[in-house]
Design a protein around this motif. Structure first.
Motif, PDB file in Angstrom:
ATOM      1  N   THR A 990     -11.397  13.446  -9.407  1.00 35.26           N
ATOM      2  CA  THR A 990     -10.149  14.124  -9.784  1.00 35.26           C
ATOM      3  C   THR A 990      -9.174  14.240  -8.618  1.00 35.26           C
ATOM      4  O   THR A 990      -7.990  13.936  -8.740  1.00 35.26           O
ATOM      5  N   GLY A 991      -9.650  14.671  -7.473  1.00 38.30           N
ATOM      6  CA  GLY A 991      -8.767  14.853  -6.332  1.00 38.30           C
ATOM      7  C   GLY A 991      -8.108  13.572  -5.882  1.00 38.30           C
ATOM      8  O   GLY A 991      -6.928  13.564  -5.501  1.00 38.30           O
ATOM      9  N   LEU A 992      -8.854  12.476  -5.963  1.00 37.72           N
ATOM     10  CA  LEU A 992      -8.301  11.187  -5.536  1.00 37.72           C
ATOM     11  C   LEU A 992      -7.210  10.729  -6.495  1.00 37.72           C
ATOM     12  O   LEU A 992      -6.152  10.265  -6.075  1.00 37.72           O
ATOM     13  N   TRP A 993      -7.442  10.846  -7.791  1.00 38.90           N
ATOM     14  CA  TRP A 993      -6.454  10.407  -8.774  1.00 38.90           C
ATOM     15  C   TRP A 993      -5.183  11.251  -8.688  1.00 38.90           C
ATOM     16  O   TRP A 993      -4.077  10.731  -8.826  1.00 38.90           O
ATOM     17  N   ASP A 994      -5.332  12.534  -8.455  1.00 38.75           N
ATOM     18  CA  ASP A 994      -4.166  13.411  -8.409  1.00 38.75           C
ATOM     19  C   ASP A 994      -3.308  13.187  -7.173  1.00 38.75           C
ATOM     20  O   ASP A 994      -2.093  13.377  -7.197  1.00 38.75           O
ATOM     21  N   SER A 995      -3.919  12.753  -6.086  1.00 40.28           N
ATOM     22  CA  SER A 995      -3.181  12.633  -4.828  1.00 40.28           C
ATOM     23  C   SER A 995      -2.760  11.210  -4.492  1.00 40.28           C
ATOM     24  O   SER A 995      -1.832  11.004  -3.716  1.00 40.28           O
ATOM     25  N   GLY A 996      -3.440  10.217  -5.055  1.00 38.43           N
ATOM     26  CA  GLY A 996      -3.179   8.840  -4.654  1.00 38.43           C
ATOM     27  C   GLY A 996      -2.194   8.138  -5.570  1.00 38.43           C
ATOM     28  O   GLY A 996      -2.010   8.519  -6.729  1.00 38.43           O
ATOM     29  N   PRO A 997      -1.540   7.075  -5.100  1.00 38.49           N
ATOM     30  CA  PRO A 997      -0.666   6.256  -5.955  1.00 38.49           C
ATOM     31  C   PRO A 997      -1.505   5.582  -7.038  1.00 38.49           C
ATOM     32  O   PRO A 997      -2.438   4.848  -6.733  1.00 38.49           O
ATOM     33  N   HIS A 998      -1.190   5.815  -8.301  1.00 35.28           N
ATOM     34  CA  HIS A 998      -2.023   5.340  -9.393  1.00 35.28           C
ATOM     35  C   HIS A 998      -2.137   3.830  -9.424  1.00 35.28           C
ATOM     36  O   HIS A 998      -3.210   3.281  -9.668  1.00 35.28           O
ATOM     37  N   ASP A 999      -1.041   3.132  -9.190  1.00 41.98           N
ATOM     38  CA  ASP A 999      -1.076   1.663  -9.245  1.00 41.98           C
ATOM     39  C   ASP A 999      -2.029   1.100  -8.193  1.00 41.98           C
ATOM     40  O   ASP A 999      -2.802   0.176  -8.458  1.00 41.98           O
ATOM     41  N   ARG A1023     -13.392 -13.054   2.428  1.00 41.09           N
ATOM     42  CA  ARG A1023     -12.055 -13.349   2.941  1.00 41.09           C
ATOM     43  C   ARG A1023     -11.009 -13.004   1.881  1.00 41.09           C
ATOM     44  O   ARG A1023      -9.967 -12.413   2.188  1.00 41.09           O
ATOM     45  N   GLN A1024     -11.288 -13.388   0.636  1.00 42.57           N
ATOM     46  CA  GLN A1024     -10.357 -13.061  -0.442  1.00 42.57           C
ATOM     47  C   GLN A1024     -10.294 -11.558  -0.681  1.00 42.57           C
ATOM     48  O   GLN A1024      -9.232 -11.014  -1.003  1.00 42.57           O
ATOM     49  N   VAL A1025     -11.423 -10.878  -0.530  1.00 42.44           N
ATOM     50  CA  VAL A1025     -11.437  -9.422  -0.672  1.00 42.44           C
ATOM     51  C   VAL A1025     -10.530  -8.779   0.367  1.00 42.44           C
ATOM     52  O   VAL A1025      -9.735  -7.881   0.073  1.00 42.44           O
ATOM     53  N   VAL A1026     -10.639  -9.241   1.608  1.00 47.89           N
ATOM     54  CA  VAL A1026      -9.804  -8.692   2.673  1.00 47.89           C
ATOM     55  C   VAL A1026      -8.332  -8.944   2.390  1.00 47.89           C
ATOM     56  O   VAL A1026      -7.476  -8.073   2.592  1.00 47.89           O
ATOM     57  N   GLN A1027      -8.014 -10.140   1.914  1.00 48.20           N
ATOM     58  CA  GLN A1027      -6.625 -10.455   1.599  1.00 48.20           C
ATOM     59  C   GLN A1027      -6.066  -9.527   0.525  1.00 48.20           C
ATOM     60  O   GLN A1027      -4.930  -9.051   0.613  1.00 48.20           O
ATOM     61  N   ARG A1028      -6.888  -9.255  -0.473  1.00 45.55           N
ATOM     62  CA  ARG A1028      -6.430  -8.368  -1.536  1.00 45.55           C
ATOM     63  C   ARG A1028      -6.313  -6.928  -1.051  1.00 45.55           C
ATOM     64  O   ARG A1028      -5.421  -6.198  -1.483  1.00 45.55           O
ATOM     65  N   LEU A1029      -7.201  -6.518  -0.165  1.00 41.69           N
ATOM     66  CA  LEU A1029      -7.108  -5.166   0.390  1.00 41.69           C
ATOM     67  C   LEU A1029      -5.810  -4.999   1.183  1.00 41.69           C
ATOM     68  O   LEU A1029      -5.165  -3.944   1.142  1.00 41.69           O
ATOM     69  N   LYS A1030      -5.418  -6.035   1.902  1.00 41.16           N
ATOM     70  CA  LYS A1030      -4.195  -5.957   2.677  1.00 41.16           C
ATOM     71  C   LYS A1030      -2.962  -5.829   1.784  1.00 41.16           C
ATOM     72  O   LYS A1030      -1.950  -5.252   2.188  1.00 41.16           O
ATOM     73  N   ARG A1031      -3.061  -6.390   0.563  1.00 43.68           N
ATOM     74  CA  ARG A1031      -1.916  -6.319  -0.334  1.00 43.68           C
ATOM     75  C   ARG A1031      -1.797  -4.966  -1.027  1.00 43.68           C
ATOM     76  O   ARG A1031      -0.762  -4.651  -1.597  1.00 43.68           O
ATOM     77  N   ILE A1032      -2.889  -4.209  -1.043  1.00 42.95           N
ATOM     78  CA  ILE A1032      -2.861  -2.898  -1.694  1.00 42.95           C
ATOM     79  C   ILE A1032      -2.316  -1.888  -0.695  1.00 42.95           C
ATOM     80  O   ILE A1032      -3.041  -1.287   0.096  1.00 42.95           O
ATOM     81  N   GLN A1033      -1.022  -1.720  -0.701  1.00 43.61           N
ATOM     82  CA  GLN A1033      -0.351  -0.801   0.210  1.00 43.61           C
ATOM     83  C   GLN A1033       0.194   0.378  -0.577  1.00 43.61           C
ATOM     84  O   GLN A1033       0.710   0.203  -1.683  1.00 43.61           O
ATOM     85  N   PRO A1034       0.110   1.587  -0.056  1.00 43.49           N
ATOM     86  CA  PRO A1034       0.687   2.736  -0.763  1.00 43.49           C
ATOM     87  C   PRO A1034       2.171   2.518  -0.997  1.00 43.49           C
ATOM     88  O   PRO A1034       2.897   2.065  -0.123  1.00 43.49           O
TER      89      PRO A1034
END
Length: 1035
Positions: A990-999, A1023-1034
């Motif tokens: 709950t705390g994470l969903w309420d505070s974080g950007p939903h997208d 490598r692909q996982v890291v690339q996708r993590l880098k794209r997930i920006q607040p």
């Protein structure tokens, strides 16, 4: 559909060929006549296709007038052209000729005339064809020629066209084709060919059309295609090709118009050189494992009409340069519908295909849609559901003169719809569901003209407006979706699959119109339906879906005003604030009502008798309202009724006699009322009944013992009543504590398991300490083992499909039901006692489902517990191959691994027997590693995905709370279940969903799920996982 692109070129080619063939001198024609008669004698011809081939004629030239035979002026055979018939009377093992005209790509092939008869030639392809030395055209598509392609064809030095599409040919593509240097058209699509594409084809440098689609070819795409300078059309779709695409593909493509590599296992990036193919009109790359971005260089493809890159691992932004493709009419960026053929004609029988609606899409775009793309002048279809697109909903669609279908569902678009699509007069399919759109709907939207309008699950508000009926284009066909542009099959395919995915009871021959306003904040009354007047009085099934809003007013308002003029109506107005009474004459207001869900409203009064006049009704749901009085017996006139839900009201009296007349009834929910009397004895006649909820009433007497014979019954709740007497021995096993609130004067021993009701207001409870089937640890343990075996099966299947050959079709014979065992468990294992222990594989003993079948729990005696994995036979190619591989796997032993105890395999049924592992310990371990002990990078990816799910959910991999979910036995399947049901929010603490950007959080969830898919080939690399993590920006 694709064959439209082949029509002009091939028709022109054949015309030019037969008009310009030179006169050839040589030996007499008698040998060729003999060769043709030898060909005739080698085939079965029950329909008399070759009846004109008369051997008694003494004329040297008589064979030139035979059906399908063309000669030159010297009576030499230059063409043998016989296309099989379209019908097959349910007995043919090959697809019909007309299948080549249908989407999704069941058969591409040559544009041809299909004969609407059942005639097909059957048998081996005779080597005598090699004696027709002057043959230019050999065209025998859509017959039932089997066996290998005869090597004698290599002697046909003059052959220009070889068309054997849609037969039963097996083996490899012959190396002997090396001698066919003049070959311009090679069409071997949709046979059973395997092996790699032979390098001998590289000698056919004059090749213009090459179709090898719909086989089982393996290996990589050969680089020698680059040397085919005249190549116009290349189709390698629906094979098992892997590896990366040749880097030079497209470097010599001056004439290339059509390139289809879809439905393979191709990986790596899309070659930039494809941007050099200036004549390219169709580029199909969907359903592969391609990574990287859509090349910006594609902006040079000024003649490109169709681009489909869906169902890959494409990422990055949608390039604005695509706006330079001024001829582009179909752009598919993602697709949740399965586009593989529904049937693969292999091993002499029709095998089950992939799921029709798969919902799997790994393309992961960033940003929004460029205005350069949305304003393309000829754009007709833009399809991009669940493509992770974000940003403000595009409002600039240019002149919008051509736009017909737009699907941007399940993305992250925000803003308003108002002002976006008013000028799109031809738009008939608009899906913007599951975004973050706000505001009110514009009355100028052409909703009345649309067959699909879906804005569900947004944040829209205000009233549902009275849309302007005058905005429709005069040229819009309101009865059938018909389009005339290249690859026109996309439109009917998406229309058909959308209809199927809705799970609504549309009539088969009708046009389905779906308007979905559900899951928003719409207010006000239902004053009209957005249906254009021209649609009334025609075969239209109309679905008005507006559940989960704040609509008010009296039920049904204007919902059924012109219902009688429709072919059928579906209405879902549940979870609103509608009040008033059910109209006394509702049976006359909407005679063709098929589906009515008005649950969870404030409707009061009694149930009118005229409901019994709704003879087409399939589903009736008034649960969670304020209805009173008795259930009218007139409901029993509704012979098509499958579901009655009246729970959570204040109904009184007894269930009227005659319930057994509802022979189609599957679901009966009457929970939480004040019903009394006995349960009707004729309930045992409901042989299709699966759900029976009678809890929290005042029923008395005994449960009818004949319910034992209702094999389909899976869920029953009779708790909190006044039932007494002995309880019958049901097929589902539970104990007496599972139906609390009833007196038990006699010993009940075993009786039907009580399942909590889902009705509104139900307050049934289970007695403390009662057992409800398997406990959470058992379920988690068995499910974990099931997941492991599922991946084991995936590996076995992958091995099977990459084998070089397929066994020939065999005659089905009666087989003994034998069990092969590897381990002695102290109990004799026979087919009969396995069937008995699983209750004939009854759903009550099912503990999990996977991609290869269902898993059942079987206990032969106390302490003798095993798990049975019943396999979908269609996933395997043959019993002999299955036998060989499973025997090898049966030698694997480890105390912490699932042990394969034995198996049964026949042509009609296959199942595995393996040990049941208590205490589920594989939470972090990839299933394939737990089973084979083989370490790989992809196993680490799986473990990372599990850790990621732990972090965002604050749950353990085998958290006990998962046992309350039907399919959520571990953290992976639990997360997938919530995601599929559109409940991503429930995964997060709950705390994470309420505070974080939903997208960004949802993107993180998709990444975790992608990391934990069963298929190794579908998991990303780290490598692909890291690339996708880098794209997930607040944001």
């Amino acid at each position: 559909m694709k064959c439209n692109l082949l029509s002009k070129s091939l028709l022109f080619f054949f015309f030019a060929l037969f008009c310009s063939l030179s006169l050839v001198s040589g030996e007499e024609a008698f040998p060729e006549k003999s060769a043709l008669l030898e060909f005739k004698s080698s085939v079965s011809d029950p329909y008399g296709i070759l009846s004109s081939w008369n051997p008694s004629s003494s004329s040297k030239t008589s064979h030139c007038s035979w059906f399908g035979v063309t000669c030159n002026s010297k009576s030499r055979v230059i063409s043998l052209n016989i296309t099989g018939g379209d019908g097959h009377g349910g007995k043919s093992k090959v697809p019909p000729c007309s299948g080549s005209l249908k989407f999704p790509f069941f058969a591409l092939g040559t544009k041809r005339t299909c004969f609407h008869h059942g005639g097909k030639l059957k048998g081996k392809l005779s080597p005598s064809i090699g004696k027709l030395s002057e043959l230019r055209v050999l065209s025998l598509p859509y017959n039932e020629f089997s066996g290998e392609i005869p090597m004698e064809i290599r002697g046909l030095d003059n052959l220009l066209v070889l068309d054997l599409e849609g037969n039963l040919l097996n083996g490899k593509v012959p190396d002997e084709f090396a001698g066919l240097k003049k070959l311009r058209v090679l069409n071997l699509g949709f046979n059973r060919l395997d092996g790699e594409i032979p390098i001998s084809l590289s000698n056919s440098v004059s090749m213009e059309i090459l179709n090898l689609a719909g086989n089982m070819l393996t290996g990589s795409v050969p680089g020698f295609f680059v040397s085919f300078l005249k190549l116009r059309e290349l189709n390698l779709a629906n094979n098992w090709l892997n590896g990366t695409l040749p880097g030079g593909l497209g470097s010599n493509c001056r004439y290339l118009e059509h390139l289809d590599l879809s439905g393979n296992f191709l990986a790596g990036g899309i070659p930039l050189t494809l941007g050099n193919c200036q004549q390219l009109r169709v580029l199909l790359l969907f359903s592969n494992m391609l990574t990287g971005v859509i090349p910006r260089k594609f902006g040079q493809l000024r003649r490109l009409e169709v681009l489909d890159v869906s169902r890959n691992f494409i990422n990055g932004a949608v390039p604005a340069e695509l706006g330079n493709c001024v001829e582009l009419s179909v752009l598919i960026l993602s697709n949740l519908f399965e586009t593989q053929p529904e049937e693969r004609y292999q091993s002499g029988k029709v095998l089950d295909g992939l799921p029709r609606v798969a919902g799997v899409e790994y393309n992961h775009f960033v940003g929004s849609l460029p205005a350069e793309v949305t304003t393309l002048p000829k754009l007709r279809i833009l399809w991009a559901p669940r493509a992770t697109l974000k940003g403000k909903l595009p409002t600039s669609w240019g002149d919008c003169e051509s736009l017909e279908m737009v699907n941007l569902a399940q993305n992250g678009f925000y803003g308003q719809i108002k002002g976006a699509f008013q000028r799109c007069k031809k738009l008939y399919h608009l899906d913007l569901s599951s975004n973050r759109l706000r505001g009110e709907l514009d009355r100028n939207l052409p909703v009345p003209c649309m067959t699909v309008f879906d804005v569900s699950h947004n944040l829209l508000s205000g009233p549902i407006p009275r849309f302007d009926y005058n905005v429709c284009s005069p040229s819009l066909n309101l009865d059938h979706v018909q389009v005339d542009y290249p690859l026109s099959g996309y439109a009917p395919f998406f229309t058909r699959e959308t209809r199927i995915a809705s799970h609504l009871p549309f009539a088969p021959a009708s046009l389905a119109v779906i308007h979905n306003f559900g899951g928003n904040n719409f207010t006000g009354q239902i004053c009209w339906l957005p249906v254009i007047p021209e649609r009334y009085g025609k075969r239209i099934d109309y679905a008005f879906l507006a559940s989960g809003n704040a609509l008010t007013g009296s039920f049904p308002g204007s919902l059924f005003r012109r219902c009688g003029e429709l072919n059928g109506m579906i209405a879902n107005v549940s979870k609103n604030r509608l009040s008033g009474h059910i109209p006394l004459n509702i049976g006359a207001m909407c005679r063709f009502l098929r589906f009515l869900d008005a649950s969870d409203n404030e409707i009061s009064g009694y149930i009118p008798l005229s409901l019994g006049n709704l003879r087409s009704l399939i589903t009736l749901d008034f649960s969670g309202n304020r209805l009173w009085g008795q259930i009218p017996s007139r409901l029993y006139h509704l012979r098509y009724l499958k579901q009655i839900s009246l729970s959570g009201n204040n109904l009184t009296g007894a269930i009227p006699s005659g319930l057994g007349k509802l022979r189609s009834l599957e679901v009966l929910k009457l929970s939480s009322n004040s019903l009394s009397g006995e349960i009707p004895r004729d309930i045992v006649l409901l042989k299709n009944l699966t759900v029976l909820l009678l809890d929290n009433n005042n029923f008395s007497g005994q449960i009818p013992s004949g319910l034992f014979n209702v094999a389909s019954l899976s869920t029953v709740n009779v708790s909190l009543n006044n039932l007494s007497g002995p309880f019958p021995l049901f097929r589902k096993v539970a104990n007496c504590g599972d139906a609390p609130g009833n007196p038990y004067p006699n010993s009940c021993h075993r009786f039907l398991q009580s399942t909590p009701s889902d009705s509104t207001g139900s307050n049934d409870t289970s007695s403390p300490g009662s057992k409800t089937g398997f406990n959470s640890i058992e379920i988690a343990s068995i499910a974990s083992a099931s997941a492991i075996v599922s991946v084991l099966l995936a590996l076995v299947v992958l091995f099977f499909y990459t084998r070089k050959r397929i066994p020939m079709a065999r005659v089905q014979v009666s087989e003994p039901k034998e069990i092969t065992t590897f381990v002695d468990i102290g109990v004799p294992l026979s087919y009969e006692n396995i069937v008995q222990a699983t209750g004939n594989f009854h759903s009550s003993n099912c503990i999990g489902n996977g991609g290869f079948g269902a898993t059942y729990k079987a206990e032969f005696s106390p302490g003798s517990l095993v798990a049975i994995k019943k396999l979908a036979v269609g996933r395997f190619q043959g019993v002999q191959q299955f036998d060989a591989e499973i025997k090898a796997l049966g030698r694997v032993r480890h105390p912490n691994l699932v042990t394969l105890i034995g198996y049964h395999a026949s042509e009609t049924e296959m199942f595995l027997i393996y040990n049941y592992l208590p205490g589920g310990t594989f939470g972090y371990v990839a299933p394939e590693y737990a089973m084979t002990c083989r370490v790989s990078e992809k196993a680490d990816v799986y473990s990372y995905g599990v850790v990621l799910l732990e972090l965002i959910s604050d749950k353990k991999p085998l958290d006990p709370s998962f046992s309350s979910h039907e399919n959520g036995f571990n953290i992976v399947s639990w997360a997938c279940m919530l995601l599929q049901h559109g409940q991503a929010k429930e995964v997060f603490t709950t705390g994470l969903w309420d505070s974080g950007p939903h997208d960004d959080l949802v993107d993180m969830l998709y990444l975790a799920v992608t990391c934990t898919v069963d298929s190794l080939s579908s998991r990303p690399t780290m490598r692909q996982v890291v690339q996708r993590l880098k794209r997930i920006q607040p944001s």
